[in-house]
Design an enzyme around this catalytic site. Structure first.
Site, PDB file in Angstrom:
ATOM      1  N   ASP A   1       0.837  -1.195   0.000  1.00  0.00           N
ATOM      2  CA  ASP A   1       0.000   0.000   0.000  1.00  0.00           C
ATOM      3  C   ASP A   1       0.879   1.256   0.000  1.00  0.00           C
ATOM      4  O   ASP A   1       1.973   1.246   0.556  1.00  0.00           O
ATOM      5  CB  ASP A   1      -0.886  -0.025   1.257  1.00  0.00           C
TER       6      ASP A   1
ATOM      7  N   ASN B   1      -9.643  -3.097  -7.709  1.00  0.00           N
ATOM      8  CA  ASN B   1      -8.758  -2.137  -8.369  1.00  0.00           C
ATOM      9  C   ASN B   1      -9.169  -1.834  -9.808  1.00  0.00           C
ATOM     10  O   ASN B   1      -8.712  -0.849 -10.394  1.00  0.00           O
ATOM     11  CB  ASN B   1      -7.302  -2.638  -8.367  1.00  0.00           C
TER      12      ASN B   1
END
Lengths: 238, 471
Positions: free
Chosen positions: A10, A58
């Site tokens: 991340d 995503n």
């Protein structure tokens, strides 16, 4: 030493934003971190490493970003395949069912998996187009298709229907950039995992950070739900 | 077809059948290649091959079908044999027409079929002879009897082949001297097929490797085949005599004979070779499994380290490629009935359909063909050119094509549950459910199946599953 380490990579976007670069520059910079972590984990004796590269969610990102991400992944695979193979890393890709994945990338990924399928030093699982819930639903479907009677369904038999059933439970999850969420990542396998949340953004994550996380894991007592005594101390004896 | 006396016994070929062991040897391929040239030189067969066969465009698929068919014909079980014979007869009954000179041909013609069996027998004997192990009198007689049994299985009788080997040779020489011609099919096989063989499935992803090996192997295969043909035929057909070709031919036959004598049996069996060439064909772990695995890894590494082709994604076939690889099955540059019949034939063979289902499938294809002809054949020459198809492909899918998809669904859906499950899918496409199945369900509903078939057939969407079936 944890047997199975997983990383939620991340912070690429924030890393780029801090430098006034486009988000994709963060993904580009992430490649170095990935290679560093693979090598560090391998030499530290971790035998299973999983990386969360791309989730089913995503796909909602802007098409341009997704497109560039796909190209980056493809370039990285082609660049590092021989080195990964030489180091005895078996590569697998978890998920990979969306038709939007470019077919040339699929070809390269298949080639990488074929090439490294006999390696045994370390197994690298890249969660790509992955969703933890989807895996569980797939497993349930496959279970129903085999017409297993309800009373025979146990955690062990259920796990046999998950993709790559030989994957052991995750011992340690590292989520970089300080975010503290699961984000639908290998839900079944992380049931008893220890989590660490280093503040560092993924593109800056290096071997030293990984060692810190492994050290933090060693100092924790894993009880697997028991209160009386530690079932496994991950302490100094390992 | 009335069963002959021989057929009523359970295993007409006997447990130690020479023919059965012969067709399981990989070197029989040399004999079959030679026999194919001899067949193609027979005017009727040559015309039928050129007009209908897909062997130039899809030699590997054809090879596999021929192999399966031969093995079924030689099966110890009488039902399997008869079923296959009936199927072949049905298949051949659909192949008839006339060549460019206007001479009729008919694949069900008894004399032509006898000649096919004759060439296979003669080529097998020659294979033994050139391999340095000539058959003695008894063995030759037995082999001949077995070949006659095959003909009897197909024809109901073997009257068109002479009863004994002694009478066979004059018959064979007579045809070689008086009937065979330099047909187009001979030229195509010797000079086009060998030089342009498309890559076997294993090497389809490495065209460079294939092109390099073909440049050497193609001319060699042609030279070996020519050199093994009967001398008078070479003279009459004016085939080139390349220096060294005879030595090469002798080397190949001797080498093959030695290999089958010295190497372990399962190394030189046809199955192993087929699985080596075509990963889809492998049934169980063969001796080549390890080799193929390593070869697959080497190929993967090769692809990964060679410069990447550009990113443009072939989700859609280019119209030209689609036309050449899928629609134009006979490879003659336009679509006509033989192309569509070849597709139907391939599907029927693969699904091993019974007569009513096969009939339905062919009818659906025929209806589609009539529709194509009526709608697209703007110059009325009885065939559809690439341009005509391309011009109309925007208005597709037509009702005829939808009907084809519908029937294909019906015949694939064996258990009639209105869904194609993993097993049925596997049977049709020889591969497991994979990326092509993007829906949420793990079975195909009729509408999803029809939709995917249509988008594939109109060249709008690439599908690896359909490509494996029809290319």
């Amino acid at each position: 030493m944890p047997r199975h380490v997983a990383c939620v990579m991340d912070g690429n976007g924030r890393w780029a934003a801090q430098r006034s670069l486009p988000r994709t520059a963060g993904h580009e910079a992430a490649e170095t971190a990935v290679i560093d972590v693979i090598e560090a984990a391998r030499s530290a004796g971790v035998t299973w490493l999983s990386l969360y590269a791309f989730s089913t969610e995503n796909w909602r990102r802007p098409a341009g970003e997704v497109d560039i991400l796909m190209r980056l992944v493809r370039r990285a695979i082609r660049k590092h395949a021989p080195a990964l193979h030489a180091r005895g890393v078996r590569c697998r890709f978890l998920g990979m069912s969306d038709p939007r994945i470019p077919s040339r990338l699929v070809q390269d990924i298949t080639d990488l998996m074929t090439l490294t399928s006999d390696n045994r030093q370390m197994t690298l699982t890249v969660a790509f187009d992955h969703g933890g819930r989807r895996d569980i639903v797939q497993a349930a479907r496959s279970l129903i298709r085999t017409a297993t009677p309800a009373e025979q369904v146990t955690e062990a038999t259920f796990a046999q229907h998950l993709p790559y059933p030989d994957t052991p439970d995750v011992d340690l999850v590292i989520r970089t950039s300080g975010e503290q969420r699961i984000s639908n990542f290998m839900l079944w396998q992380v049931a008893y995992a220890e989590w660490v949340f280093p503040q560092v953004l993924w593109p800056d994550f290096r071997a030293t950070h990984l060692w810190e996380c492994l050290d933090a894991y060693r100092r924790r007592q894993r009880r697997f739900g028991d209160v009386r005594r530690p079932t496994t101390t991950t302490g100094e004896e390992s | 077809m009335t069963p002959t006396a021989a057929e009523e016994t359970l295993d007409v070929f006997g447990p130690d059948s020479m023919l059965r062991s012969l067709v399981n040897e990989a070197r029989w391929g040399l004999a079959v290649a030679r026999a194919t040239v001899l067949e193609a030189a027979y005017p009727q067969i040559g015309a039928a091959l050129i007009g209908n066969s897909t062997f130039v465009t899809y030699p590997w698929r054809r090879l596999r079908n021929t192999l399966t068919s031969t093995q079924r014909l030689l099966d110890p079980d009488q039902h399997v044999r008869n079923r296959e014979a009936t199927r072949l007869n049905r298949l051949h009954a659909r192949i008839a027409g006339s060549d460019p000179q206007g001479r009729r041909y008919d694949a069900a013609d008894a004399e032509a079929r006898a000649w096919v069996v004759a060439t296979l027998f003669e080529s097998s004997v020659t294979m033994y002879r050139l391999g340095g192990e000539s058959l003695d009198r008894t063995a030759t007689d037995r082999l001949y009897a077995e070949f006659r049994t095959v003909l009897a299985l197909l024809e109901g009788n073997s009257d068109h082949l002479p009863p004994t080997v002694r009478e066979f040779w004059p018959y064979f020489d007579d045809i070689v001297h008086h009937r065979l011609e330099n047909t187009e099919a001979v030229r195509v096989i010797l000079f086009r097929l060998f030089a342009n063989v498309p890559a076997p499935p294993l090497l389809r992803n490495s065209p460079a490797v294939w092109a390099a090996s073909r440049a050497v192997a193609g001319p060699m295969a042609a030279a070996i085949t020519i050199a093994s043909l009967p001398e008078p035929l070479c003279r009459r057909l004016a085939l080139p005599d390349v220096p060294g070709a005879r030595a090469l031919m002798h080397g190949a036959y001797l080498g093959a004979a030695w290999a089958s004598r010295l190497l372990p049996n399962d190394w030189v069996s046809v199955e192993s070779f087929m699985s080596l060439l075509d990963p889809d064909h492998s049934r169980e772990a063969g001796p080549w499994q390890g080799v193929r695995r390593k070869a697959g890894q080497a190929a993967a590494l090769f692809r990964l380290v060679t410069p990447a082709p550009d990113e443009d994604d072939p989700v859609t076939y280019s119209a030209d490629r689609f036309f050449a690889e899928v629609l134009d099955q006979t490879g003659d540059g336009h679509i006509a009935w033989p192309d569509l019949a070849a597709m139907a034939r391939e599907i029927a063979t693969r699904l091993d359909l019974d007569e009513p289902d096969e009939e339905r499938l062919f009818n659906a294809y025929a209806a589609w063909w009539r529709e194509l002809q009526a709608g697209l054949d703007s110059d009325g020459d009885g065939r559809v050119t690439r341009q005509e198809y391309a011009a109309a492909s925007t208005s597709l899918p037509s009702a005829g094509l939808i009907k084809v998809a519908d029937v294909l669904f019906d015949v694939t859906d064996v258990d009639d549950d209105q869904a194609i499950d993993a097993q049925e899918y596997q049977k049709l496409f020889r591969r497991a459910f994979h990326r092509d199945l993007t829906g949420t369900a793990d079975t195909y509903s009729r509408s999803a199946f029809v939709r995917q078939f249509l988008s594939f057939m109109s060249g709008q969407q690439h599908s690896t599953a359909y490509s494996s079936l029809l290319t």
